[in-house]
Write a protein that holds these residues in place. Structure first.
Motif, PDB file in Angstrom:
ATOM      1  N   SER A 114      -4.212  11.076  12.287  1.00  0.00           N
ATOM      2  CA  SER A 114      -3.401   9.883  12.075  1.00  0.00           C
ATOM      3  C   SER A 114      -1.906  10.216  11.996  1.00  0.00           C
TER       4      SER A 114
ATOM      5  N   CYS B  29     -14.310   7.163  13.708  1.00  0.00           N
ATOM      6  CA  CYS B  29     -13.388   7.850  12.811  1.00  0.00           C
ATOM      7  C   CYS B  29     -14.202   8.774  11.915  1.00  0.00           C
TER       8      CYS B  29
ATOM      9  N   GLN C  60      -5.684   3.504   6.495  1.00  0.00           N
ATOM     10  CA  GLN C  60      -4.509   4.129   7.102  1.00  0.00           C
ATOM     11  C   GLN C  60      -3.236   3.386   6.671  1.00  0.00           C
TER      12      GLN C  60
ATOM     13  N   ASP D 135       0.258   9.629   4.757  1.00  0.00           N
ATOM     14  CA  ASP D 135      -0.690   9.142   5.772  1.00  0.00           C
ATOM     15  C   ASP D 135      -2.098   9.397   5.264  1.00  0.00           C
TER      16      ASP D 135
ATOM     17  N   GLN E  37      -9.289  10.416  14.052  1.00  0.00           N
ATOM     18  CA  GLN E  37      -9.772   9.268  14.814  1.00  0.00           C
ATOM     19  C   GLN E  37     -10.045   9.671  16.259  1.00  0.00           C
TER      20      GLN E  37
ATOM     21  N   GLY F 127      -8.108  11.349   8.000  1.00  0.00           N
ATOM     22  CA  GLY F 127      -7.230  10.792   9.034  1.00  0.00           C
ATOM     23  C   GLY F 127      -7.584  11.119  10.472  1.00  0.00           C
TER      24      GLY F 127
END
Ligand SMILES: *[C@@H]1O[C@H](CO)[C@@H](O)[C@H](O)[C@H]1NC(C)=O
Ligand SMILES: *[C@@H]1O[C@H](CO)[C@@H](O)[C@H](O)[C@H]1NC(C)=O
Ligand SMILES: *[C@@H]1O[C@H](CO)[C@@H](O)[C@H](O)[C@H]1NC(C)=O
Ligand SMILES: *[C@@H]1O[C@H](CO)[C@@H](O)[C@H](O)[C@H]1NC(C)=O
Ligand SMILES: *[C@@H]1O[C@H](CO)[C@@H](O)[C@H](O)[C@H]1NC(C)=O
Ligand SMILES: *[C@@H]1O[C@H](CO)[C@@H](O)[C@H](O)[C@H]1NC(C)=O
Ligand SMILES: *[C@@H]1O[C@H](CO)[C@@H](O)[C@H](O)[C@H]1NC(C)=O
Ligand SMILES: *[C@@H]1O[C@H](CO)[C@@H](O)[C@H](O)[C@H]1NC(C)=O
Length: 367
Positions: free
Chosen positions: A196, A219, A38, A47, A76, A74
């Motif tokens: 993210s 994740c 990240q 990102d 999570q 991305g």
């Protein structure tokens, strides 16, 4: 005479060079845990990758060239579940029966015109929407996940209800079938996963029976060896994986600058003012231009007075055309009043020519 015959031919030759669509995803073949990945993406690009729909997923999958392990994206886990529409529409309207939502289940059934939380593994009939926005009653019972896949394969997605009007239309649709008593799945679900980049995308592409532990230690990673479907891994510690970053191609700068100031700004902070050389790029522009606060927004389009033509900053001619009526020709007095091209932020979002001193928002590109 000779020149006026030549010119269209030359133009055709130059215009036939096909536009490649600029890639948004960047595969990084370096092993990092999710948090490090990240940080890397935020420094070098925008990102860690966000996926909005199946098209994005296909694009992303194409960039990945390892087949023997997961690749971070991305998404999570958090400790906070939120409601989403399967279609990705923002959740602006909820029509819960009184006392709802309650319990820990994560899917939504509609019964007698009211919404109830339902266990996602129970099977009900369900309602999809199709290409033309029409509702489709599917007279087969499936659990929520299978119903979602069915709608995505055969229509567009499970139905979304964005306002009171759509709620009434859905109720009427069901009543017309005399089915209002029977429960049906709609596209509203709850999960604790967060992108993210804070995007609202509710697109999920989990492999069967994943995610196993939706909590803040997990994740998501796409698995090429599983057709790109997602598994969940521990974000920190031993799971070091390659990853995919995404880069926002176009950025609307909400400052009111003259065309030359805008150009300088983009070249200093990004790459350039945007050139719109294909309908795909125009769609990208239409997506972001909604964020502008001025009625028109500068593009990298300038009038080359002595040649009597418009050019993109990239040096290319204007092959794909999207001028508003009456715009796009070289003005008589072009030596006196320098004109540049802008896209209208409202209406049909066609291009207009304006004096370069006008102060407008503008679109920079990162490529
Ligand atoms: C996410 O959705 C909320 C409303 O549901 C909206 O206010 C917000 O602007 C959205 N965020 C993005 C990045 O689109
Ligand atoms: C839904 O049903 C399929 C079988 O049709 C099953 O594989 C899957 O695990 C079920 N999903 C849920 C969430 O119950
Ligand atoms: C979509 O659904 C509507 C209403 O059910 C129907 O009239 C229409 O033909 C469907 N369109 C497509 C493209 O399937
Ligand atoms: C579903 O289909 C079956 C068989 O075709 C039919 O008997 C039943 O009435 C249908 N139910 C609804 C709610 O349309
Ligand atoms: C409700 O939907 C109908 C049919 O699509 C449309 O004609 C009407 O304008 C809508 N009303 C509102 C308030 O959005
Ligand atoms: C719904 O019920 C009414 C009255 O019983 C009947 O006339 C009508 O045909 C039914 N409609 C459908 C789609 O089954
Ligand atoms: C830019 O101009 C628009 C329209 O005149 C105005 O609404 C907006 O507040 C201005 N923005 C700035 C940052 O000055
Ligand atoms: C360019 O298009 C705009 C918006 O349609 C229009 O108001 C303007 O008059 C056009 N300019 C010329 C020179 O026709």
């Amino acid at each position: 005479m000779a020149q006026s015959l030549y010119f269209p031919l030359l133009l055709m030759a130059l215009c036939s060079i096909s536009e490649c669509v600029q890639r948004q995803y960047h595969f990084i073949n370096e092993m990092k845990n999710w948090t490090e990945a990240q940080r890397y993406c935020r420094e070098k690009y925008t990102d860690l990758a966000t996926v909005h729909n199946m098209n994005d997923m296909i694009q992303l999958n194409k960039t990945v060239n390892v087949n023997d392990r997961g690749v971070w994206i991305g998404l999570q886990g958090t400790n906070d579940s939120k409601w989403h529409w399967s279609s990705g529409d923002p959740v602006l309207f909820l029509d819960w029966a009184s006392g709802q939502p309650t319990g820990s289940d994560n899917c939504t059934v509609l019964s007698n015109g009211q919404w109830f939380v339902g266990a996602c593994n129970i099977s009900w009939f369900f309602i999809c929407y199709n290409m033309s926005g029409g509702l489709v009653y599917v007279n087969q019972s499936m659990n929520w996940t299978d119903a979602q896949s069915y709608c995505r394969q055969n229509h567009i997605d499970l139905v979304s209800v964005r306002n009171q009007n759509e709620s009434q239309q859905l109720e009427k649709f069901i009543n017309d079938r005399n089915s209002s008593g029977s429960a049906v799945w709609i596209g509203l679900f709850r999960d604790p996963w967060q992108w993210s980049d804070q995007s609202n995308s509710s697109f999920r592409y989990w492999k069967t029976s994943k995610p196993s532990l939706p909590d803040n230690e997990h994740c998501a990673a796409t698995e090429k060896f599983n057709q790109g479907q997602w598994g969940d891994y521990l974000c920190s510690g031993k799971w070091q994986l390659p990853f995919v970053c995404h880069e926002d191609k176009l950025i609307v700068i909400q400052q009111n600058l003259s065309w030359s100031e805008a150009l300088r700004y983009c070249r200093q902070n990004h790459v350039d003012l945007v050139s719109v050389q294909s309908v795909e790029m125009q769609y990208e522009v239409m997506n972001v231009v909604k964020l502008a606060s001025t009625e028109a927004v500068w593009l990298g389009l300038h009038n080359y007075c002595s040649m009597n033509m418009w050019l993109w900053l990239s040096g290319d001619m204007v092959c794909y055309q999207n001028w508003a009526p009456g715009n796009g020709s070289t003005p008589e007095n072009c030596n006196l009043e320098k004109r540049k091209g802008a896209v209208q932020s409202g209406g049909d979002q066609t291009w207009i020519s304006l004096p370069e001193s006008r102060r407008l928002n503008f679109i920079c590109t990162n490529y």
